[in-house]
Design an enzyme around this catalytic site. Structure first.
Site, PDB file in Angstrom:
ATOM      1  N   LYS A 200       2.651  -8.491  12.728  1.00 48.47           N
ATOM      2  CA  LYS A 200       1.431  -7.742  12.417  1.00 48.47           C
ATOM      3  C   LYS A 200       0.313  -8.346  13.267  1.00 48.47           C
ATOM      4  O   LYS A 200       0.050  -9.541  13.196  1.00 48.47           O
ATOM      5  CB  LYS A 200       1.103  -7.851  10.923  1.00 48.47           C
ATOM      6  CG  LYS A 200      -0.101  -6.999  10.550  1.00 48.47           C
ATOM      7  CD  LYS A 200      -0.296  -6.859   9.047  1.00 48.47           C
ATOM      8  CE  LYS A 200      -1.498  -5.957   8.799  1.00 48.47           C
ATOM      9  NZ  LYS A 200      -1.744  -5.644   7.414  1.00 48.47           N
TER      10      LYS A 200
ATOM     11  N   THR B 124       0.820  -1.210   0.000  1.00 50.88           N
ATOM     12  CA  THR B 124       0.000   0.000   0.000  1.00 50.88           C
ATOM     13  C   THR B 124       0.852   1.258   0.000  1.00 50.88           C
ATOM     14  O   THR B 124       0.505   2.260  -0.623  1.00 50.88           O
ATOM     15  CB  THR B 124      -0.917  -0.002   1.242  1.00 50.88           C
ATOM     16  OG1 THR B 124      -1.695  -1.200   1.200  1.00 50.88           O
ATOM     17  CG2 THR B 124      -1.840   1.182   1.276  1.00 50.88           C
TER      18      THR B 124
ATOM     19  N   THR C 234       2.384  -4.380   4.447  1.00 47.75           N
ATOM     20  CA  THR C 234       2.463  -4.691   5.878  1.00 47.75           C
ATOM     21  C   THR C 234       2.166  -6.161   6.178  1.00 47.75           C
ATOM     22  O   THR C 234       2.620  -6.684   7.189  1.00 47.75           O
ATOM     23  CB  THR C 234       1.476  -3.823   6.677  1.00 47.75           C
ATOM     24  OG1 THR C 234       0.169  -3.997   6.126  1.00 47.75           O
ATOM     25  CG2 THR C 234       1.869  -2.370   6.626  1.00 47.75           C
ATOM     26  N   ASP C 235       1.406  -6.817   5.297  1.00 49.05           N
ATOM     27  CA  ASP C 235       0.910  -8.160   5.653  1.00 49.05           C
ATOM     28  C   ASP C 235       2.022  -9.153   5.987  1.00 49.05           C
ATOM     29  O   ASP C 235       1.892  -9.947   6.911  1.00 49.05           O
ATOM     30  CB  ASP C 235       0.056  -8.736   4.513  1.00 49.05           C
ATOM     31  CG  ASP C 235      -1.218  -7.939   4.291  1.00 49.05           C
ATOM     32  OD1 ASP C 235      -1.503  -7.029   5.098  1.00 49.05           O
ATOM     33  OD2 ASP C 235      -1.930  -8.221   3.311  1.00 49.05           O
TER      34      ASP C 235
HETATM   35  N1  ASP Z   1      -2.059  -6.267   1.242  1.00 48.43           N
HETATM   36  C1  ASP Z   1      -1.055  -5.222   1.420  1.00 48.43           C
HETATM   37  C2  ASP Z   1       0.305  -5.849   1.448  1.00 48.43           C
HETATM   38  O1  ASP Z   1       0.704  -6.422   2.402  1.00 48.43           O
HETATM   39  C3  ASP Z   1      -1.333  -4.442   2.645  1.00 48.43           C
HETATM   40  C4  ASP Z   1      -0.356  -3.348   2.905  1.00 48.43           C
HETATM   41  O2  ASP Z   1       0.440  -2.939   2.102  1.00 48.43           O
HETATM   42  O3  ASP Z   1      -0.379  -2.841   4.023  1.00 48.43           O
HETATM   43  O4  ASP Z   1       0.980  -5.781   0.473  1.00 48.43           O
END
Ligand code: ASP
Length: 460
Positions: free
Chosen positions: A261, A106, A182-183
């Site tokens: 996370k 993101t 983040t995932d």
């Molecule tokens: N689905 C995204 C990822 O982990 C969520 C994010 O970027 O926070 O790539």
């Protein structure tokens, strides 16, 4: 293609035309699954023709399958222009040099409302246009390595990233920032903690939970905190830098092997598990919460160990697990299994024969705990002792995901079970600790009075 149907084709285009709906129209869409209200977004030419994409008032984008649509009504029209102005990043000889590697997620994406494509705002000029504060912190150079959501990161990407970091460090940068989804950021943080050793500079991973086109986005502040850390902190470790409390008061810097996370949507999603975080960052002030971290150095003696055996699995135990799960891993050539067991490190008796067979065939099996906090203790119940007799090795308080990454990394280097055991049980980057602090558990609840009182003793 007409602007009013930008990017739509086939069935999706027909649906828009039949209801006289158009791109940028604020539209109520009735479907067999309920009613959705939002703005119809353009799509890119390469997208499928089965979905209409709607930006809901919450800021989330949803794709609505055309088959389910029973009605559409335009109630307004709001054309957006989200082009980020690109300005030349001002470089200054007095500022530290930071390299930002992009992997996707993101933080690297914004919807280009002209084409409907999700594109990265990524060149230094674009970042400077969006977050001008960055120029007060450092001289920033960027390199896009991948453009993936983080579930698509894996061994090959870990190795490429580790090598790129090694080159940048040897080339003289003063700090590294890695933009990442983040995932699975904690998996990559663990991989870098093992693959990049003895770094003389901070390596700071950062992401965002809310994209930069949303008012509550954490993207800019996270970038400011992460670049500040990379440029100015003396913590030469792999760190994750994200919101501490749910508000934007400060970021926490978490060790790459002790972080996870923990919330699917809060901005304060990352928590240090089994220990304290390393520091807080408030705009340009970095406050260490401990002093046992690796300090910044001026030499360039970084060691890059880009190894990973892909035939490693992480098995989350659930009641009534059947032995065929383990048998099938063994029969498919898996060389290592990390189990996240119940309580102190248990699995049911039904899988014992499969575990015995796996160990006999030389598969390395390590036990971790689903509770995340605390240690594997396999001497407490005889079931634990039985499991160890079968060949399972307890992995102390290593987090399950970290043990998975470490086992992949260890088996990538050697076939010798004794060497693998030695690597697994020798802490390299605080992945196992001698004890967990008595009040460290509270850190998990960032933002509550107990934690804030604890932090007050550092935030003078
Ligand atoms: N689905 C995204 C990822 O982990 C969520 C994010 O970027 O926070 O790539």
């Amino acid at each position: 293609m007409l602007e009013m149907f930008k990017g739509y084709k086939g069935a999706a285009l027909k649906t828009l035309q039949s209801y006289k709906a158009r791109v940028w129209g604020e539209t109520v869409i009735s479907t067999t699954r309920g009613t959705f209200t939002g703005i119809i977004l353009p799509r890119s030419e390469s997208d499928d023709d089965q979905h209409i994409v709607l930006k809901l008032v919450t800021g989330y984008n949803v794709g609505i399958t055309v088959d389910t649509i029973t009605g559409m009504k335009e109630i307004g029209y709001r054309k957006a222009n989200y082009k980020i102005p690109e300005k030349e990043f001002p470089m200054s000889p007095d500022k530290p040099n930071v390299r930002l590697f992009g992997t996707g997620g993101t933080i690297a994406s914004r919807l280009d409302y002209r084409t409907g494509a999700v594109i990265p705002a990524f060149s230094p000029g674009e970042l400077y246009g969006a977050v001008p504060e960055l120029a007060d912190i450092c001289n920033l150079t960027t390199e896009k390595l991948f453009g993936v959501f983080s579930e698509n990161m894996g061994p090959e990407e870990y190795k490429t990233l580790a090598k790129a970091i090694g080159e940048a460090i040897r080339g003289g940068v003063d700090g590294i920032v890695v933009g990442h989804g983040t995932d699975t950021m904690h998996h990559t943080a663990a991989a870098l903690s093992f693959m990049v050793q003895n770094s003389p500079v901070p390596i700071v991973m950062v992401g965002s939970q809310r994209s930069s086109d949303r008012p509550s986005s954490d993207a800019a502040l996270n970038l400011i905190h992460a670049t500040t850390t990379a440029a100015h902190s003396d913590i030469a470790e792999v760190l994750v830098c994200m919101f501490g409390p749910t508000s934007d008061e400060y970021a926490l810097l978490h060790r790459g092997t002790r972080v996870r996370k923990m919330h699917s949507s809060y901005r304060s999603t990352f928590r240090t598990i089994g220990d304290y975080p390393v520091a807080t960052v408030q705009k340009n002030v970095i406050t260490p919460l401990r002093d046992d971290y690796c300090k910044r150095r001026t030499d360039r003696d970084v060691t890059i160990l880009p190894y990973f055996e892909e035939k490693v699995s992480l098995l989350y135990y659930y009641p009534n697990m059947r032995p065929d799960i383990i048998d099938s891993l063994v029969d498919n050539g898996y060389r290592g299994i990390v189990i996240a067991g119940t309580g102190l490190g248990h699995v049911n008796k039904a899988v014992y024969p499969a575990i015995e067979r796996a160990c006999r065939k030389g598969v390395a099996i390590y036990m971790t705990v689903q509770t995340l906090w605390g240690y594997v203790h396999m001497f407490v119940y005889d079931t634990g002792r039985d499991l160890m007799d079968l060949g399972i090795i307890p992995a102390d308080n290593m987090l399950p995901e970290v043990a998975y990454i470490k086992l992949g990394w260890a088996l990538g280097q050697t076939d010798d079970p004794e060497k693998v055991r030695e690597i697994m049980l020798t802490p390299i980057s605080s992945e196992t600790t001698e004890r967990e602090p008595y009040n460290g558990y509270l850190i998990l609840q960032g933002g509550i009075p107990e934690v804030e009182n604890f932090l007050k003793t550092f935030h003078k």
